[in-house]
Scaffold this motif. Structure first.
Motif, PDB file in Angstrom:
ATOM      1  N   GLU A   1       6.787   2.812  -5.708  1.00 24.08           N
ATOM      2  CA  GLU A   1       6.675   3.727  -6.852  1.00 24.08           C
ATOM      3  C   GLU A   1       5.893   4.985  -6.465  1.00 24.08           C
ATOM      4  N   MET A   2       4.764   4.786  -5.770  1.00 20.67           N
ATOM      5  CA  MET A   2       3.936   5.916  -5.355  1.00 20.67           C
ATOM      6  C   MET A   2       4.696   6.805  -4.382  1.00 20.67           C
ATOM      7  N   ALA A   3       5.414   6.197  -3.447  1.00 24.14           N
ATOM      8  CA  ALA A   3       6.165   6.975  -2.459  1.00 24.14           C
ATOM      9  C   ALA A   3       7.221   7.848  -3.141  1.00 24.14           C
ATOM     10  N   HIS A   4       7.882   7.329  -4.160  1.00 19.06           N
ATOM     11  CA  HIS A   4       8.873   8.124  -4.899  1.00 19.06           C
ATOM     12  C   HIS A   4       8.203   9.313  -5.589  1.00 19.06           C
ATOM     13  N   LYS A   5       7.052   9.082  -6.193  1.00 14.61           N
ATOM     14  CA  LYS A   5       6.340  10.161  -6.889  1.00 14.61           C
ATOM     15  C   LYS A   5       5.882  11.236  -5.904  1.00 14.61           C
ATOM     16  N   VAL A   6       5.403  10.811  -4.747  1.00 13.54           N
ATOM     17  CA  VAL A   6       4.958  11.770  -3.731  1.00 13.54           C
ATOM     18  C   VAL A   6       6.153  12.579  -3.226  1.00 13.54           C
ATOM     19  N   ARG A   7       7.288  11.916  -2.975  1.00 12.75           N
ATOM     20  CA  ARG A   7       8.483  12.619  -2.495  1.00 12.75           C
ATOM     21  C   ARG A   7       8.921  13.702  -3.466  1.00 12.75           C
ATOM     22  N   GLU A   8       8.718  13.470  -4.767  1.00 13.42           N
ATOM     23  CA  GLU A   8       9.079  14.470  -5.769  1.00 13.42           C
ATOM     24  C   GLU A   8       8.239  15.733  -5.625  1.00 13.42           C
TER      25      GLU A   8
ATOM     26  N   LEU B   1      -2.413  11.215  -7.154  1.00 16.22           N
ATOM     27  CA  LEU B   1      -1.450  10.123  -7.003  1.00 16.22           C
ATOM     28  C   LEU B   1      -1.918   9.100  -5.969  1.00 16.22           C
ATOM     29  N   LEU B   2      -2.436   9.579  -4.852  1.00  7.15           N
ATOM     30  CA  LEU B   2      -2.913   8.676  -3.804  1.00  7.15           C
ATOM     31  C   LEU B   2      -4.116   7.868  -4.270  1.00  7.15           C
ATOM     32  N   ASP B   3      -5.032   8.501  -4.996  1.00 10.93           N
ATOM     33  CA  ASP B   3      -6.193   7.784  -5.547  1.00 10.93           C
ATOM     34  C   ASP B   3      -5.746   6.735  -6.563  1.00 10.93           C
ATOM     35  N   GLU B   4      -4.807   7.111  -7.406  1.00  5.73           N
ATOM     36  CA  GLU B   4      -4.280   6.208  -8.432  1.00  5.73           C
ATOM     37  C   GLU B   4      -3.636   4.987  -7.766  1.00  5.73           C
ATOM     38  N   TRP B   5      -2.871   5.224  -6.706  1.00  8.28           N
ATOM     39  CA  TRP B   5      -2.226   4.137  -5.975  1.00  8.28           C
ATOM     40  C   TRP B   5      -3.257   3.199  -5.356  1.00  8.28           C
ATOM     41  N   ARG B   6      -4.270   3.757  -4.699  1.00  6.28           N
ATOM     42  CA  ARG B   6      -5.321   2.938  -4.073  1.00  6.28           C
ATOM     43  C   ARG B   6      -6.015   2.075  -5.118  1.00  6.28           C
ATOM     44  N   ASN B   7      -6.348   2.672  -6.244  1.00  9.79           N
ATOM     45  CA  ASN B   7      -7.032   1.930  -7.299  1.00  9.79           C
ATOM     46  C   ASN B   7      -6.143   0.847  -7.895  1.00  9.79           C
TER      47      ASN B   7
ATOM     48  N   CYS C   1       7.219  16.839  -2.674  1.00  5.38           N
ATOM     49  CA  CYS C   1       7.473  17.383  -1.339  1.00  5.38           C
ATOM     50  C   CYS C   1       8.637  18.357  -1.328  1.00  5.38           C
ATOM     51  N   GLU C   2       8.535  19.275  -0.389  1.00  2.00           N
ATOM     52  CA  GLU C   2       9.622  20.204  -0.108  1.00  2.00           C
ATOM     53  C   GLU C   2      10.361  19.652   1.107  1.00  2.00           C
ATOM     54  N   GLY C   3      11.356  18.841   0.854  1.00  2.00           N
ATOM     55  CA  GLY C   3      12.094  18.188   1.929  1.00  2.00           C
ATOM     56  C   GLY C   3      11.565  16.793   2.180  1.00  2.00           C
ATOM     57  N   PRO C   4      12.282  16.027   2.992  1.00  2.00           N
ATOM     58  CA  PRO C   4      11.871  14.643   3.259  1.00  2.00           C
ATOM     59  C   PRO C   4      10.658  14.578   4.184  1.00  2.00           C
ATOM     60  N   PRO C   5       9.802  13.579   3.982  1.00  2.00           N
ATOM     61  CA  PRO C   5       8.667  13.404   4.891  1.00  2.00           C
ATOM     62  C   PRO C   5       9.150  12.886   6.244  1.00  2.00           C
ATOM     63  N   ARG C   6       8.349  13.105   7.265  1.00  2.00           N
ATOM     64  CA  ARG C   6       8.644  12.607   8.613  1.00  2.00           C
ATOM     65  C   ARG C   6       7.664  11.472   8.904  1.00  2.00           C
ATOM     66  N   PHE C   7       8.185  10.311   9.273  1.00  2.00           N
ATOM     67  CA  PHE C   7       7.353   9.143   9.556  1.00  2.00           C
ATOM     68  C   PHE C   7       7.310   8.885  11.054  1.00  2.00           C
ATOM     69  N   ILE C   8       6.116   8.613  11.552  1.00  2.00           N
ATOM     70  CA  ILE C   8       5.925   8.217  12.944  1.00  2.00           C
ATOM     71  C   ILE C   8       5.160   6.894  12.901  1.00  2.00           C
ATOM     72  N   ASN C   9       5.748   5.843  13.446  1.00  2.38           N
ATOM     73  CA  ASN C   9       5.141   4.516  13.419  1.00  2.38           C
ATOM     74  C   ASN C   9       4.619   4.175  14.810  1.00  2.38           C
ATOM     75  N   LEU C  10       3.324   3.956  14.893  1.00  2.00           N
ATOM     76  CA  LEU C  10       2.661   3.789  16.187  1.00  2.00           C
ATOM     77  C   LEU C  10       1.968   2.441  16.298  1.00  2.00           C
TER      78      LEU C  10
ATOM     79  N   GLN D   1       0.568   4.539  10.878  1.00  2.00           N
ATOM     80  CA  GLN D   1       1.727   5.302  10.406  1.00  2.00           C
ATOM     81  C   GLN D   1       1.255   6.726  10.125  1.00  2.00           C
ATOM     82  N   VAL D   2       1.947   7.674  10.735  1.00  2.00           N
ATOM     83  CA  VAL D   2       1.659   9.090  10.532  1.00  2.00           C
ATOM     84  C   VAL D   2       2.789   9.645   9.673  1.00  2.00           C
ATOM     85  N   ILE D   3       2.430  10.297   8.579  1.00  2.00           N
ATOM     86  CA  ILE D   3       3.431  10.836   7.663  1.00  2.00           C
ATOM     87  C   ILE D   3       3.189  12.329   7.532  1.00  2.00           C
ATOM     88  N   GLU D   4       4.156  13.124   7.965  1.00  2.00           N
ATOM     89  CA  GLU D   4       4.079  14.588   7.856  1.00  2.00           C
ATOM     90  C   GLU D   4       4.947  15.032   6.690  1.00  2.00           C
ATOM     91  N   PHE D   5       4.429  15.951   5.893  1.00  2.00           N
ATOM     92  CA  PHE D   5       5.222  16.448   4.771  1.00  2.00           C
ATOM     93  C   PHE D   5       4.732  17.832   4.363  1.00  2.00           C
TER      94      PHE D   5
END
Length: 100
Positions: A74-81, A22-28, A83-92, A5-9
């Motif tokens: 939960e992490m995705a919501h925090k990350v979206r906050e 946030l990403l480190d906290e989520w992984r842990n 971001c400037e605009g919605p992220p773009r997801f590419i699923n490969l 999954q490629v996520i552009e933001f």
């Protein structure tokens, strides 16, 4: 085969440290519950504030299972906050792999 999954933001450069935290906290928090096999976070040098996350899974099914974990949502919501605009997801779905 594996799944990527490629996520552009976009986010302000001064929010990069908060994003990484946030990403480190989520992984842990997920620990052994994670379905992710590898992650790469990149910064675009030609477009300040543009980031691309590359998240790898062993399969599409594992990616979907990981998306159902409440901590991931939960992490995705925090990350979206951040971001400037919605992220773009590419699923490969990987159809061929080769080591260099």
């Amino acid at each position: 085969m594996s799944f990527i999954q490629v996520i552009e933001f976009d986010t302000a450069e001064e929010k990069e440290e908060e994003l990484r935290h946030l990403l480190d906290e989520w992984r842990n928090a997920l620990g052994s519950e994670t379905t992710v096999t590898h992650t790469t976070l990149t910064r675009d040098h030609k477009r300040p504030g543009h980031y691309v996350a590359i998240v790898e899974f062993s399969s599409r099914e594992e990616a979907l299972r990981g998306g159902d974990i409440p901590r991931t949502d939960e992490m995705a919501h925090k990350v979206r906050e951040l971001c400037e605009g919605p992220p773009r997801f590419i699923n490969l779905e990987v159809i061929e792999e080769e080591d260099a």
